[in-house]
Each structure stands twice: as C-alpha cells, then as structure tokens.
Design an enzyme around this catalytic site. Structure first.
Site, PDB file in Angstrom:
ATOM      1  N   CYS A   1      89.390 -74.948  63.081  1.00 56.87           N
ATOM      2  CA  CYS A   1      88.153 -73.940  62.523  1.00 56.87           C
ATOM      3  C   CYS A   1      88.705 -72.600  63.653  1.00 56.87           C
ATOM      4  CB  CYS A   1      87.012 -74.420  63.049  1.00 56.87           C
ATOM      5  SG  CYS A   1      85.756 -73.422  61.982  1.00 56.87           S
TER       6      CYS A   1
ATOM      7  N   GLU B   1      87.992 -83.691  62.240  1.00 52.84           N
ATOM      8  CA  GLU B   1      87.580 -84.529  63.404  1.00 52.84           C
ATOM      9  C   GLU B   1      86.252 -85.601  62.950  1.00 52.84           C
ATOM     10  OE1 GLU B   1      87.419 -81.522  63.754  1.00 52.84           O
ATOM     11  OE2 GLU B   1      85.582 -80.812  64.900  1.00 52.84           O
TER      12      GLU B   1
ATOM     13  N   HIS C   1      87.001 -79.050  59.875  1.00 54.45           N
ATOM     14  CA  HIS C   1      86.741 -80.110  60.891  1.00 54.45           C
ATOM     15  C   HIS C   1      87.118 -81.324  60.648  1.00 54.45           C
ATOM     16  CE1 HIS C   1      84.723 -77.205  63.779  1.00 54.45           C
ATOM     17  NE2 HIS C   1      84.262 -76.549  62.695  1.00 54.45           N
TER      18      HIS C   1
HETATM   19  N1  GLN Z   1      83.224 -68.696  64.786  1.00 56.18           N
HETATM   20  C1  GLN Z   1      83.939 -68.829  63.829  1.00 56.18           C
HETATM   21  C2  GLN Z   1      83.409 -68.625  62.486  1.00 56.18           C
HETATM   22  O1  GLN Z   1      82.079 -68.720  62.333  1.00 56.18           O
HETATM   23  C3  GLN Z   1      84.535 -70.416  63.721  1.00 56.18           C
HETATM   24  C4  GLN Z   1      83.774 -71.501  63.769  1.00 56.18           C
HETATM   25  C5  GLN Z   1      83.898 -72.798  64.456  1.00 56.18           C
HETATM   26  O2  GLN Z   1      85.059 -72.882  64.811  1.00 56.18           O
HETATM   27  N2  GLN Z   1      83.306 -73.866  63.992  1.00 56.18           N
HETATM   28  O3  GLN Z   1      84.036 -68.691  61.527  1.00 56.18           O
END
Ligand code: GLN
Length: 548
Positions: free
Chosen positions: A382, A510, A508
């Site tokens: 992410c 995970e 994600h």
């Molecule tokens: N802050 C980033 C976004 O909103 C990544 C979010 C995250 O890593 N879950 O796109």
C-alpha cells in the site's frame, strides 16, 4: 435452528479473547459445522477505521470493505468463516442507528432508553449474523466484564439467552489466573469476582477458560468449579503456549472443549478432523529448521498489533518454508535521522507496510532505495508501493521533488495522486477505496509466476493511486506494472524485474494469509530472503507450494 455462543472476558483486557473465539470456531468447523463470527465493541467510534493504530492496533479490512477490529483477523486466520459487514458493531454504530430511528419517528410516543431500545438493537445485530446455512454464531464481546460501556451489551446477551432458550445459547467466559511470584501461588479470587459480576447481571457462564502462565492444579479446578457454579470439566485451562498461538485450538480440544459445547447445544459430534491444522502446528513446534529475518521499516513499529496481519503473514510464509521468521523492527523516522545504511545493514529482506501521514515518509523512501541498490528482497504494501514509485520517480527517472500529493500538495511530480472520486469526499470515516477488488496479473511477470493465475482478488484500504500520466516513463525505464485493475486504469502491482525480488502492491495481501494457506506474495518474499541469505537455492519454483 441457529445456536449462539457468547465469549466474554474478565479480570484484565488482552487475554486473547479474539483468538480464543477463533479457536472455538475452528474446533466447531472441524465437526463439519458452518460458523459465523462477530465482535461487539463497546467503544463509541462509529468508524473503527478512524482510530490510531497506537490505540487499537491495525484496522482489519474484510472482503466487503468493512473497516474492523483486528480480532476479525484472528477469526479469518483460524476459520473459513467469511466475515460480512455485520461481523463488527460498536456502541457508536448501535446508538447511531437507534438515534436515526428515533428521529425518523420509528418509536413515536416512546421514551427512547437503553433498555429496551439499545438492547433490542444489539440483539438485532446479533441476529443479523444468522444466515440460513449458519449452524453456530460466535459473538465476542470486547472489553472486560465490569466496564461501564459494556453493560448494555451484557444485558442484551442475557435477554438473548432467555429468549432463545438456554439449550440454544452458551456463555463462555475467559478469565485470568494470576501467579504470585512471592508466594509461588496461582490465585483464583479474581476469577471468582469476575464470574460474580456476570452473575449479578444474570449471566451464568457455562464454561470458564482460564488463562494462566503456570499450569493449573486439580485443586484450582475444583475450587473454581465450586465457587463459580460450573462443572469441573467446564473449567478449561489455557496456559501460555510455548511456540505459537496456533497451538491454542489443540490445547482446548485436548480438554474436550468442543465436545462440551456440542453437548450443551444439542449438536451431534462430527468426525472432528483437524489434521491439516495439527500438521501445521507440528511444523511450527518441531520442524522450523531454518531462520531468517525480515526488516520492517514503518511508522508504528513500537506496537506489534499495529502491523498484526503482516507479522502473521510473514510467520505463515516461514511455516511454509520450515523457517522461523524473526522481525527487525526499524522506525522510519530513525532511518531519516541515522541513515538507511546504518540501520538496515545486514537485512535479509525489507518490507515497507501501509500507513497514513507524512511522518517518517523520507525514511521509508530511503529504505526502499537501499533495498533496490543493494539487491535486497523488497516488499512494499500500500503506502509501501506508493513510496517505491516515488523512489523510482526521483532516483531512476530523475523527477526532482516527485511525491504523493497526500504529503506534498505542491509537488511538481505527483506520481501518486488522489483519484477523481476521492476529490469530492469530505468525511473521513469509511470513505476510502475499501475491500476486495479484482486485479489482472500480467503474463511473464514475477507477480504472475508467484500467484500462478491471471486474475486475483485483493483487499484495499487507501485513497491515493499511481498517477497514470507517469506510466510510460516508468515502463520505459524498466518498471513493470504487473497488476492492473481489469479496466487497466489502476495500478495494483509495481515490480522491478532486474532485481532479485522487488514487488510492491497497492492492496493488502496480509489480510488473506492463513497459517494453513500462506499468501503467495508473502511465501515468495520470505523465500527470496532465504535465497538471499544463502539458505535456499534459487530454483525458480515460485508456483510450487512447498510442504509444511
Ligand atoms: N495513505 C495512503 C493512501 O491513502 C496509503 C494507505 C495505506 O497504506 N493503507 O492512499
């Protein structure tokens, strides 16, 4: 008819109610039952997603895009239960609903009160879990018996037990037996008190699960049974496990917890097959013959729960390779102060997890540069992928000042930018790109070799995306967008082919890893660390699922 189990906790918090509820779920599934799991959280936030990871650990995201408590991660790792939106309710959500109903006029003429309006709403939320094919709903109540905010929930489950009939509802209470070093004794009094508190409300627990550091003696069992009004065999010991939390279901089964639950609920016993789980636990306890270390460079490294699912997924990957995975937790702010070289030297693999806010961002970017330049396996998740793109933009393409517009509104090169739809969003709670989306995995890439399939579904939780106006430049310089949304519009995976293992994803992974089925990206990342460390040879067997 659906049966219900309520799991409450007493004496102290952090007893592991979530994983115990998950373990109960696994045991029931092994008897061929279809289960559903739910967490009732007494805190007032309407959106668990708006809480800091320092307060409550990671925000777990379900397939349908609900931002929830991390205990739901335990539920999914231990069981096959799919967790719908109804799997997590907070006091805030319950009151929100009751207040909307009151204002709509649904209760016209009545004084709206905790009993019956709030308790009715809680009971409705529990019944929402009762899909036709669900045999048993396991509902865990957050917090500790005696907490002020937990009272309406306890009252609601008491009523629920009465209405559904005691043969259809079961109360399991998790408690602590503290060990006093000075006198060398295991004490039962706090357990007696917390059961006393429950009985004051009108709930008589059917089973007590006692968390303890030291083994419980027979005298403790009899004493607890007598004072707490449960049969001796219903006093179950849950001693700290030696190797892994995944041993817990087996410890509970040894004491016939599953048979007792089935008997109480009038469900015939199935064959109780737990062979896959038992084999996995056997590997964890006796066959982790290799060791590796993964360096995690993040903002919340002080708190293990903040990246809970990531540590678990790495552990799963280790089990697949008969490997114990140690974690080197490095603060991205420290990397900014001390430099990547000093803090990351000797790393066998580097992972940059997700996150929000600009604190420590430059540290993450320099950690990624260090991994890229030193050919150390790298996995970005992410925000980790977004940072990998910023790093590539700045240091390979020479785009000076390249950044995400989340952190620098004026950047001349917003390689990561806000999606069109997100521009209009003003509310913070539950408004990101959330939940499972399809991702097409491109042929001939490392991602494709790892997944072994062309279409996957992965869970998201972010606002920002890769900015497509930079796609050509990235590709011309050797960057590969190996995963895209099916319409080709959104970058989901970015990798570098001229590196031993450099993969980053906007989602994600995970959240989908389980100890008995490791997520492929984690499996291959940990494998890459073993190859890097010279423990395994690079046999390019990405698609083979190693034994374990
Ligand atoms: N802050 C980033 C976004 O909103 C990544 C979010 C995250 O890593 N879950 O796109």
């Amino acid at each position: 008819m659906t049966k219900y189990i309520f799991v409450t906790g007493g004496v102290v918090s952090s007893l592991g109610k979530g994983l115990t509820a998950g373990a109960v779920g696994l045991l029931l599934e092994s008897h061929g039952l279809k289960i559903a799991l739910q967490k009732l959280d007494p805190y007032i936030n309407v959106d668990p997603g708006t809480m800091s990871p320092y307060q409550h650990g990671e925000v777990y995201v379900t397939e349908d895009g609900t931002e929830t408590d991390l205990d739901l991660g335990h539920y999914e790792r231990f069981t096959n239960a799919k967790l719908p939106r109804d799997s997590n309710y907070t006091t805030g959500q319950i009151y929100n609903e009751v207040i909307s109903k009151a204002r709509r006029g649904d209760y016209l003429g009545s004084t709206v009160q905790v009993i019956p309006h709030i308790t009715d709403e809680i009971k409705r939320c529990i019944e929402n879990m009762d899909d036709e094919d669900v045999d048993v709903v396991i509902s865990e109540l957050g917090g500790t018996v005696g907490d002020i905010e937990g009272q309406p929930f306890l009252e609601a489950i008491r009523q629920f037990g009465l209405e559904k009939g005691r043969d259809n509802v079961m109360f399991i209470h998790l408690t602590l037996l503290p060990y006093l070093n000075a006198s060398g004794e295991v004490k039962t009094k706090p357990t007696q008190h917390s059961v006393g508190k429950l009985r004051e409300i009108g709930i008589i627990p059917d089973i007590l699960i006692c968390r303890t550091e030291q083994a419980m003696e027979e005298e403790h069992r009899t004493k607890i049974a007598l004072f707490c009004n449960v049969p001796v065999e219903a006093v179950i010991e849950e001693q700290d496990v030696e190797h892994s939390i995944y041993e817990v279901p087996l410890v509970l089964r040894e004491q016939k917890l599953d048979s007792q639950i089935l008997k109480h609920l009038g469900i015939p016993e199935g064959d109780g097959d737990l062979s896959e789980w038992t084999a996995m636990v056997d590997t964890v306890c006796h066959h982790l013959s290799h060791v590796t270390e993964v360096t995690i460079v993040g903002k919340y490294i002080e708190l293990h729960d903040a990246y809970k699912s990531i540590y678990e997924a790495l552990t799963h990957a280790g089990i697949t390779h008969n490997t114990k995975v140690n974690f080197r937790k490095v603060s991205s702010e420290e990397v900014e102060k001390e430099g990547a070289e000093k803090l990351l030297e000797g790393s066998k693999a580097i992972l940059v997890p997700g996150g929000f806010g600009d604190r420590g961002i430059e540290g993450k970017i320099s950690a990624i540069r260090y991994a890229r330049e030193n050919a150390i396996p790298f996995f970005g998740i992410c925000l980790g992928m977004q940072c990998a793109c910023i790093e590539f933009g700045r240091n390979i393409l020479g785009l000076e000042g390249a950044h995400s517009s989340e952190f620098d509104k004026e950047t001349p090169h917003p390689v990561i930018d806000l999606m069109e739809e997100q521009n209009e969003v003003t509310q913070k709670g539950g408004t990101m790109r959330l939940g499972a989306y399809p991702c097409e995995v491109m042929d001939g890439t490392r991602a494709r070799k790892t997944y072994g399939q062309a279409m996957v579904h992965e869970r998201h939780r972010h606002r920002y995306e890769f900015n497509n106006s930079y796609r050509d430049q990235f590709q011309e310089a050797g960057g590969v967008f190996s995963g895209l949304s099916p319409d080709g519009n959104l970058v989901e995976i970015f990798e570098l082919p001229n590196h031993p293992w450099f993969v980053s994803c906007q989602f994600h992974p995970e959240f989908q890893s389980r100890p008995v089925s490791t997520h492929p990206l984690f499996r291959e990342f940990v494998r890459a660390s073993l190859v890097y460390a010279g423990v395994l040879e690079n046999d390019n067997s990405a698609q083979k699922q190693p034994a374990g």
